[in-house]
Design an enzyme around this catalytic site. Structure first.
Site, PDB file in Angstrom:
ATOM      1  N   ARG A  29       0.826  -1.217   0.000  1.00  0.00           N
ATOM      2  CA  ARG A  29       0.000   0.000   0.000  1.00  0.00           C
ATOM      3  C   ARG A  29       0.856   1.262   0.000  1.00  0.00           C
ATOM      4  O   ARG A  29       0.446   2.298   0.528  1.00  0.00           O
ATOM      5  CB  ARG A  29      -0.971   0.040   1.197  1.00  0.00           C
ATOM      6  CG  ARG A  29      -1.986  -1.083   1.201  1.00  0.00           C
ATOM      7  CD  ARG A  29      -3.199  -0.726   2.076  1.00  0.00           C
ATOM      8  NE  ARG A  29      -4.008  -1.897   2.327  1.00  0.00           N
ATOM      9  CZ  ARG A  29      -4.171  -2.466   3.525  1.00  0.00           C
ATOM     10  NH1 ARG A  29      -3.589  -1.943   4.592  1.00  0.00           N
ATOM     11  NH2 ARG A  29      -4.917  -3.528   3.664  1.00  0.00           N
ATOM     12  N   ARG A  33      -3.074   6.282   1.246  1.00  0.00           N
ATOM     13  CA  ARG A  33      -3.708   7.444   1.850  1.00  0.00           C
ATOM     14  C   ARG A  33      -2.802   8.240   2.780  1.00  0.00           C
ATOM     15  O   ARG A  33      -3.145   9.358   3.152  1.00  0.00           O
ATOM     16  CB  ARG A  33      -4.972   7.003   2.620  1.00  0.00           C
ATOM     17  CG  ARG A  33      -6.120   6.637   1.698  1.00  0.00           C
ATOM     18  CD  ARG A  33      -7.344   6.224   2.485  1.00  0.00           C
ATOM     19  NE  ARG A  33      -7.227   4.872   3.025  1.00  0.00           N
ATOM     20  CZ  ARG A  33      -8.067   4.338   3.900  1.00  0.00           C
ATOM     21  NH1 ARG A  33      -9.076   5.054   4.374  1.00  0.00           N
ATOM     22  NH2 ARG A  33      -7.906   3.100   4.321  1.00  0.00           N
ATOM     23  N   ARG A  42      -7.232  11.716  -4.961  1.00  0.00           N
ATOM     24  CA  ARG A  42      -8.420  10.994  -4.494  1.00  0.00           C
ATOM     25  C   ARG A  42      -9.598  11.943  -4.245  1.00  0.00           C
ATOM     26  O   ARG A  42     -10.770  11.535  -4.364  1.00  0.00           O
ATOM     27  CB  ARG A  42      -8.046  10.241  -3.213  1.00  0.00           C
ATOM     28  CG  ARG A  42      -9.101   9.314  -2.669  1.00  0.00           C
ATOM     29  CD  ARG A  42      -9.310   8.076  -3.525  1.00  0.00           C
ATOM     30  NE  ARG A  42     -10.250   7.180  -2.856  1.00  0.00           N
ATOM     31  CZ  ARG A  42     -11.565   7.329  -2.899  1.00  0.00           C
ATOM     32  NH1 ARG A  42     -12.097   8.335  -3.582  1.00  0.00           N
ATOM     33  NH2 ARG A  42     -12.356   6.493  -2.256  1.00  0.00           N
ATOM     34  N   ASP A  80      -6.618  -3.062  -7.264  1.00  0.00           N
ATOM     35  CA  ASP A  80      -7.228  -3.656  -6.088  1.00  0.00           C
ATOM     36  C   ASP A  80      -7.462  -5.138  -6.327  1.00  0.00           C
ATOM     37  O   ASP A  80      -7.686  -5.553  -7.473  1.00  0.00           O
ATOM     38  CB  ASP A  80      -8.567  -2.975  -5.767  1.00  0.00           C
ATOM     39  CG  ASP A  80      -9.028  -3.296  -4.360  1.00  0.00           C
ATOM     40  OD1 ASP A  80      -9.820  -4.244  -4.197  1.00  0.00           O
ATOM     41  OD2 ASP A  80      -8.587  -2.626  -3.413  1.00  0.00           O
ATOM     42  N   TYR A 156     -14.547 -12.470   0.591  1.00  0.00           N
ATOM     43  CA  TYR A 156     -15.210 -11.193   0.293  1.00  0.00           C
ATOM     44  C   TYR A 156     -16.511 -11.408  -0.481  1.00  0.00           C
ATOM     45  O   TYR A 156     -17.520 -10.745  -0.224  1.00  0.00           O
ATOM     46  CB  TYR A 156     -14.284 -10.292  -0.522  1.00  0.00           C
ATOM     47  CG  TYR A 156     -13.309  -9.479   0.294  1.00  0.00           C
ATOM     48  CD1 TYR A 156     -13.737  -8.400   1.062  1.00  0.00           C
ATOM     49  CD2 TYR A 156     -11.949  -9.777   0.292  1.00  0.00           C
ATOM     50  CE1 TYR A 156     -12.841  -7.643   1.794  1.00  0.00           C
ATOM     51  CE2 TYR A 156     -11.042  -9.024   1.031  1.00  0.00           C
ATOM     52  CZ  TYR A 156     -11.502  -7.964   1.784  1.00  0.00           C
ATOM     53  OH  TYR A 156     -10.611  -7.221   2.519  1.00  0.00           O
TER      54      TYR A 156
END
Length: 364
Positions: A29, A33, A42, A80, A156
């Site tokens: 990652r 963020r 974003r 992703d 998921y």
């Protein structure tokens, strides 16, 4: 397809099990963020809009390479793991975590999934982003492609998002073992095609993220996760060979499956196994017995612990991986993804410490 010549092959050499002058380093990652420049992009685009827009995916992939130029040894494409369920016809929303409005509840629901997935049609935006990024990197560092692992994607698709209990997906393993195997195999085959598509587009190594591997009992891991992981490694290698494309290193990150390391090193078919922070690197080295390289494994939360703690933990980790010998078959990383809220300067310090303490001549 011609790309600029590679100037830094450190991670490729480490993945092949070779001695290196220091450990190559990247973090999961890393295009994320914690970076203000990521937040800037974003703010104007949804998550999956960025994934599906090659120019934007390229930009986010390059951000940490620019910021940490000379300190970071690989880029990983911004994408992703849940693009695979999307390619299978499922709707996935990101707000902020993943949400499936219509998850699989019973095996009959599998009939809703796309039978024959054309990854070039469904996921071509990933391959275009990889090709654009390879050119933009100009050979500075290699580019990693990736996929989720079948068990993690299966969870998921059935849970409908993240979960702490894994109640629904595990109930499938107990109630519908044959149908679960069949679905895991279908997912694995799409993963194979997706990884091969990324390699054809320019990825120089690929990683399979089995984020929920540690949630399975050992017998369930052997029955449900391991066969699909083997299917991916064998399938990728076979398809590349058939197409006359040189093999690239395959990395497996089976988070939490530390009791399975010996079996994975022996038979899963990967070149590198990533480990989390819940196992000592020296013990991991013993478990894999030199059959694979290792990646990891500093606790990501050390990045909130201050510079002394970061330096101390990197030094300890380097000593454990090296075992008093030269640096060999080790890719430095965190034990899971970097989290939002990390000061980018503290990650810089982490990289600097890895350079210092992983150097083959250092006392660490």
């Amino acid at each position: 397809m011609a790309f600029p010549p590679l100037k830094n092959d450190l991670i490729l050499r480490a993945a092949r099990g070779e001695e290196t002058e220091r450990a190559p380093v990247w973090v999961m990652r890393q295009a994320g963020r914690y970076l203000p420049e990521f937040q800037e992009v974003r703010a104007h685009h949804s998550f999956f809009e960025i994934c599906r827009t090659p120019a934007l995916a390229k930009e986010l992939t390059l951000q940490p390479i620019r910021r940490y130029s000379g300190l970071i040894d690989a880029a990983i494409i911004f994408s992703d793991i849940l693009v695979i369920p999307q390619a299978l016809g499922m709707e996935v929303e990101m707000n902020p975590g993943p949400h499936f409005p219509d998850p699989l509840v019973v095996p009959a629901d599998v009939e809703r999934l796309t039978k024959n997935v054309d990854v070039n049609k469904e996921l071509g935006y990933v391959y275009e982003a990889i090709t654009q990024t390879r050119h933009a990197l100009n050979g500075e560092v290699p580019l990693i492609g990736f996929s989720g692992a079948p068990w993690t994607l299966f969870s998921y698709m059935i849970e409908g998002g993240g979960t702490k209990t894994f109640q629904k997906c595990k109930a499938w393993l107990f109630k519908y073992p044959e149908e679960s195997q069949a679905l895991l195999t279908r997912i694995a085959d799409v993963c194979v095609d997706h990884l091969v598509g990324q390699i054809k587009a320019g990825a120089q190594l690929v990683q399979v993220f089995d984020s929920w591997a540690g949630e399975l009992a050992p017998h369930h891991f052997a029955e449900f996760s391991l066969p699909s992981l083997k299917r991916i490694s064998a399938g990728v290698r076979a398809k590349l060979a058939a197409a006359g494309i040189p093999a690239v290193p395959l990395i497996l990150f089976p988070k939490g499956a530390n009791t399975q390391l010996a079996a994975l090193a022996e038979s899963a078919g990967y070149d590198v196994i990533g480990i989390d922070w819940c196992i000592d690197p020296a013990d991991a080295r013993v478990a894999v017995a030199g059959k694979v390289a290792l990646q990891g494994n500093v606790d990501p939360n050390v990045l909130f612990g201050g510079r002394d703690a970061i330096e101390r933990e990197v030094k300890r980790t380097a000593e454990a991986f090296k075992g008093g010998k030269a640096t060999k078959a080790w890719i430095a990383n965190l034990g899971h993804g970097i989290t939002p809220g990390v000061n980018p300067d503290d990650l810089r310090w982490f990289f600097e410490c890895v350079h210092k303490y992983s150097a083959s001549g250092s006392t660490a």
